[in-house]
Motif scaffolding. Structure first.
Motif, PDB file in Angstrom:
ATOM      1  N   THR A   8       0.834  -1.197   0.000  1.00 59.62           N
ATOM      2  CA  THR A   8       0.000   0.000   0.000  1.00 59.62           C
ATOM      3  C   THR A   8       0.874   1.253   0.000  1.00 59.62           C
ATOM      4  OG1 THR A   8      -1.849  -1.118   1.056  1.00 59.62           O
ATOM      5  CG2 THR A   8      -1.781   1.282   1.277  1.00 59.62           C
ATOM      6  N   ALA A   9       1.934   1.253   0.784  1.00 64.66           N
ATOM      7  CA  ALA A   9       2.853   2.396   0.802  1.00 64.66           C
ATOM      8  C   ALA A   9       3.502   2.584  -0.573  1.00 64.66           C
ATOM      9  CB  ALA A   9       3.918   2.194   1.874  1.00 64.66           C
ATOM     10  N   ALA A  10       3.886   1.479  -1.204  1.00 64.23           N
ATOM     11  CA  ALA A  10       4.480   1.554  -2.543  1.00 64.23           C
ATOM     12  C   ALA A  10       3.447   2.057  -3.557  1.00 64.23           C
ATOM     13  CB  ALA A  10       5.025   0.192  -2.955  1.00 64.23           C
ATOM     14  N   PHE A  11       2.197   1.639  -3.408  1.00 64.02           N
ATOM     15  CA  PHE A  11       1.124   2.111  -4.288  1.00 64.02           C
ATOM     16  C   PHE A  11       0.972   3.627  -4.162  1.00 64.02           C
ATOM     17  CE2 PHE A  11      -3.309   3.496  -4.529  1.00 64.02           C
ATOM     18  CZ  PHE A  11      -3.582   3.216  -5.860  1.00 64.02           C
ATOM     19  N   TYR A  12       0.928   4.141  -2.941  1.00 59.10           N
ATOM     20  CA  TYR A  12       0.787   5.581  -2.736  1.00 59.10           C
ATOM     21  C   TYR A  12       1.990   6.328  -3.304  1.00 59.10           C
ATOM     22  CZ  TYR A  12      -3.522   5.986  -0.084  1.00 59.10           C
ATOM     23  OH  TYR A  12      -4.842   6.009   0.279  1.00 59.10           O
ATOM     24  N   GLU A  13       3.158   5.780  -3.127  1.00 58.01           N
ATOM     25  CA  GLU A  13       4.365   6.419  -3.669  1.00 58.01           C
ATOM     26  C   GLU A  13       4.299   6.459  -5.196  1.00 58.01           C
ATOM     27  OE1 GLU A  13       7.837   8.535  -3.381  1.00 58.01           O
ATOM     28  OE2 GLU A  13       6.503   7.931  -1.760  1.00 58.01           O
ATOM     29  N   VAL A  17       4.044   9.815  -7.678  1.00 60.23           N
ATOM     30  CA  VAL A  17       4.990  10.108  -8.750  1.00 60.23           C
ATOM     31  C   VAL A  17       4.333  10.073 -10.131  1.00 60.23           C
ATOM     32  CG1 VAL A  17       7.098   9.281  -9.880  1.00 60.23           C
ATOM     33  CG2 VAL A  17       6.934   9.278  -7.383  1.00 60.23           C
ATOM     34  N   HIS A  18       3.456   9.082 -10.370  1.00 62.70           N
ATOM     35  CA  HIS A  18       2.942   8.830 -11.719  1.00 62.70           C
ATOM     36  C   HIS A  18       1.488   9.227 -11.925  1.00 62.70           C
ATOM     37  CE1 HIS A  18       6.663   6.785 -12.539  1.00 62.70           C
ATOM     38  NE2 HIS A  18       6.469   5.987 -11.511  1.00 62.70           N
ATOM     39  N   GLY A  19       0.810   9.704 -10.890  1.00 58.06           N
ATOM     40  CA  GLY A  19      -0.596  10.056 -11.053  1.00 58.06           C
ATOM     41  C   GLY A  19      -1.423   8.804 -11.300  1.00 58.06           C
ATOM     42  N   THR A  20      -2.463   8.922 -12.111  1.00 57.55           N
ATOM     43  CA  THR A  20      -3.383   7.800 -12.319  1.00 57.55           C
ATOM     44  C   THR A  20      -3.056   6.979 -13.571  1.00 57.55           C
ATOM     45  OG1 THR A  20      -4.930   9.266 -13.455  1.00 57.55           O
ATOM     46  CG2 THR A  20      -5.301   8.884 -11.087  1.00 57.55           C
ATOM     47  N   ASP A  21      -1.804   6.906 -13.910  1.00 53.38           N
ATOM     48  CA  ASP A  21      -1.395   6.039 -15.027  1.00 53.38           C
ATOM     49  C   ASP A  21      -1.332   4.612 -14.479  1.00 53.38           C
ATOM     50  OD1 ASP A  21      -0.242   4.633 -17.097  1.00 53.38           O
ATOM     51  OD2 ASP A  21       1.200   6.215 -17.598  1.00 53.38           O
ATOM     52  N   THR A  23      -1.635   1.729 -15.836  1.00 54.41           N
ATOM     53  CA  THR A  23      -0.825   0.771 -16.595  1.00 54.41           C
ATOM     54  C   THR A  23       0.631   0.877 -16.165  1.00 54.41           C
ATOM     55  OG1 THR A  23      -2.359   0.904 -18.450  1.00 54.41           O
ATOM     56  CG2 THR A  23      -0.164   0.040 -18.920  1.00 54.41           C
ATOM     57  N   LEU A  24       1.125   2.090 -16.038  1.00 54.18           N
ATOM     58  CA  LEU A  24       2.506   2.289 -15.585  1.00 54.18           C
ATOM     59  C   LEU A  24       2.676   1.791 -14.156  1.00 54.18           C
ATOM     60  CD1 LEU A  24       5.364   3.392 -15.977  1.00 54.18           C
ATOM     61  CD2 LEU A  24       4.497   5.621 -15.290  1.00 54.18           C
ATOM     62  N   ILE A  25       1.740   2.133 -13.299  1.00 56.05           N
ATOM     63  CA  ILE A  25       1.831   1.685 -11.907  1.00 56.05           C
ATOM     64  C   ILE A  25       1.799   0.157 -11.839  1.00 56.05           C
ATOM     65  CG2 ILE A  25       0.671   1.695  -9.651  1.00 56.05           C
ATOM     66  CD1 ILE A  25      -0.205   4.597 -10.295  1.00 56.05           C
ATOM     67  N   ALA A  26       0.951  -0.473 -12.650  1.00 54.22           N
ATOM     68  CA  ALA A  26       0.880  -1.941 -12.660  1.00 54.22           C
ATOM     69  C   ALA A  26       2.220  -2.554 -13.061  1.00 54.22           C
ATOM     70  CB  ALA A  26      -0.230  -2.417 -13.588  1.00 54.22           C
ATOM     71  N   SER A  27       2.964  -1.872 -13.912  1.00 54.49           N
ATOM     72  CA  SER A  27       4.274  -2.405 -14.313  1.00 54.49           C
ATOM     73  C   SER A  27       5.256  -2.424 -13.141  1.00 54.49           C
ATOM     74  CB  SER A  27       4.850  -1.610 -15.485  1.00 54.49           C
ATOM     75  OG  SER A  27       5.294  -0.328 -15.058  1.00 54.49           O
ATOM     76  N   LEU A  28       4.996  -1.620 -12.124  1.00 52.24           N
ATOM     77  CA  LEU A  28       5.839  -1.602 -10.925  1.00 52.24           C
ATOM     78  C   LEU A  28       5.468  -2.715  -9.943  1.00 52.24           C
ATOM     79  CD1 LEU A  28       5.734   2.257 -10.312  1.00 52.24           C
ATOM     80  CD2 LEU A  28       7.531   0.950 -11.478  1.00 52.24           C
ATOM     81  N   PHE A  29       4.303  -3.329 -10.174  1.00 44.56           N
ATOM     82  CA  PHE A  29       3.802  -4.409  -9.329  1.00 44.56           C
ATOM     83  C   PHE A  29       3.605  -5.646 -10.208  1.00 44.56           C
ATOM     84  CE2 PHE A  29       2.560  -0.543  -7.178  1.00 44.56           C
ATOM     85  CZ  PHE A  29       2.730  -0.825  -5.830  1.00 44.56           C
ATOM     86  N   HIS A  31       3.227  -8.668  -9.724  1.00 48.26           N
ATOM     87  CA  HIS A  31       2.276  -9.665  -9.226  1.00 48.26           C
ATOM     88  C   HIS A  31       0.837  -9.146  -9.223  1.00 48.26           C
ATOM     89  CE1 HIS A  31       3.519  -7.201  -5.840  1.00 48.26           C
ATOM     90  NE2 HIS A  31       2.416  -7.559  -5.208  1.00 48.26           N
ATOM     91  N   ARG A  32       0.623  -7.934  -9.765  1.00 52.38           N
ATOM     92  CA  ARG A  32      -0.719  -7.331  -9.813  1.00 52.38           C
ATOM     93  C   ARG A  32      -1.090  -6.999 -11.257  1.00 52.38           C
ATOM     94  NH1 ARG A  32      -3.056  -7.551  -4.699  1.00 52.38           N
ATOM     95  NH2 ARG A  32      -1.469  -7.091  -3.161  1.00 52.38           N
ATOM     96  N   GLU A  33      -2.381  -7.075 -11.540  1.00 52.31           N
ATOM     97  CA  GLU A  33      -2.883  -6.674 -12.856  1.00 52.31           C
ATOM     98  C   GLU A  33      -3.369  -5.229 -12.774  1.00 52.31           C
ATOM     99  OE1 GLU A  33      -5.922  -9.397 -14.050  1.00 52.31           O
ATOM    100  OE2 GLU A  33      -4.582 -11.131 -13.935  1.00 52.31           O
ATOM    101  N   ARG A  34      -3.508  -4.600 -13.924  1.00 48.38           N
ATOM    102  CA  ARG A  34      -3.980  -3.216 -13.978  1.00 48.38           C
ATOM    103  C   ARG A  34      -5.325  -3.073 -13.264  1.00 48.38           C
ATOM    104  NH1 ARG A  34      -7.293   0.288 -16.249  1.00 48.38           N
ATOM    105  NH2 ARG A  34      -6.544   2.351 -16.819  1.00 48.38           N
ATOM    106  N   ARG A  35      -6.190  -4.041 -13.445  1.00 48.66           N
ATOM    107  CA  ARG A  35      -7.518  -4.012 -12.806  1.00 48.66           C
ATOM    108  C   ARG A  35      -7.378  -3.943 -11.287  1.00 48.66           C
ATOM    109  NH1 ARG A  35      -9.707  -8.166 -10.647  1.00 48.66           N
ATOM    110  NH2 ARG A  35      -8.466  -9.636 -11.833  1.00 48.66           N
TER     111      ARG A  35
END
Length: 79
Positions: A8-13, A17-21, A23-29, A31-35
């Motif tokens: 959750t902390a990584a998600f907020y970070e 940094v990236h706003g509501t992108d 797809t980009l955020i999912a690439s940082l996780f 083990h998680r899908e964009r959904r």
């Protein structure tokens, strides 16, 4: 899968940094899908609206320390 405090902390970070992108955020996780990322955003937007609003108002303007303070558990109001 549930979100750990670290995830959750990584998600907020990432959101800071990236706003509501999502797809980009999912690439940082990997083990998680964009959904799952978007659902996490919706849940946090409902549960922590002030933090989400502050992060999205000016991406990158909220410092890591300010973000931690916003997400810190708040004491319940006195009865």
């Amino acid at each position: 899968t549930s979100w750990s405090a670290a995830d959750t902390a990584a998600f907020y970070e990432a959101l800071r940094v990236h706003g509501t992108d999502f797809t980009l955020i999912a690439s940082l996780f990997p083990h998680r899908e964009r959904r799952q990322i978007k659902n996490k955003f919706k849940r946090e937007e409902r549960d922590q609206p002030e933090a989400i609003e502050a992060l999205l108002a000016t991406p990158g303007a909220v410092t890591h320390e300010q973000l931690q303070a916003m997400l810190a558990p708040k004491a319940p109001p006195p009865l």
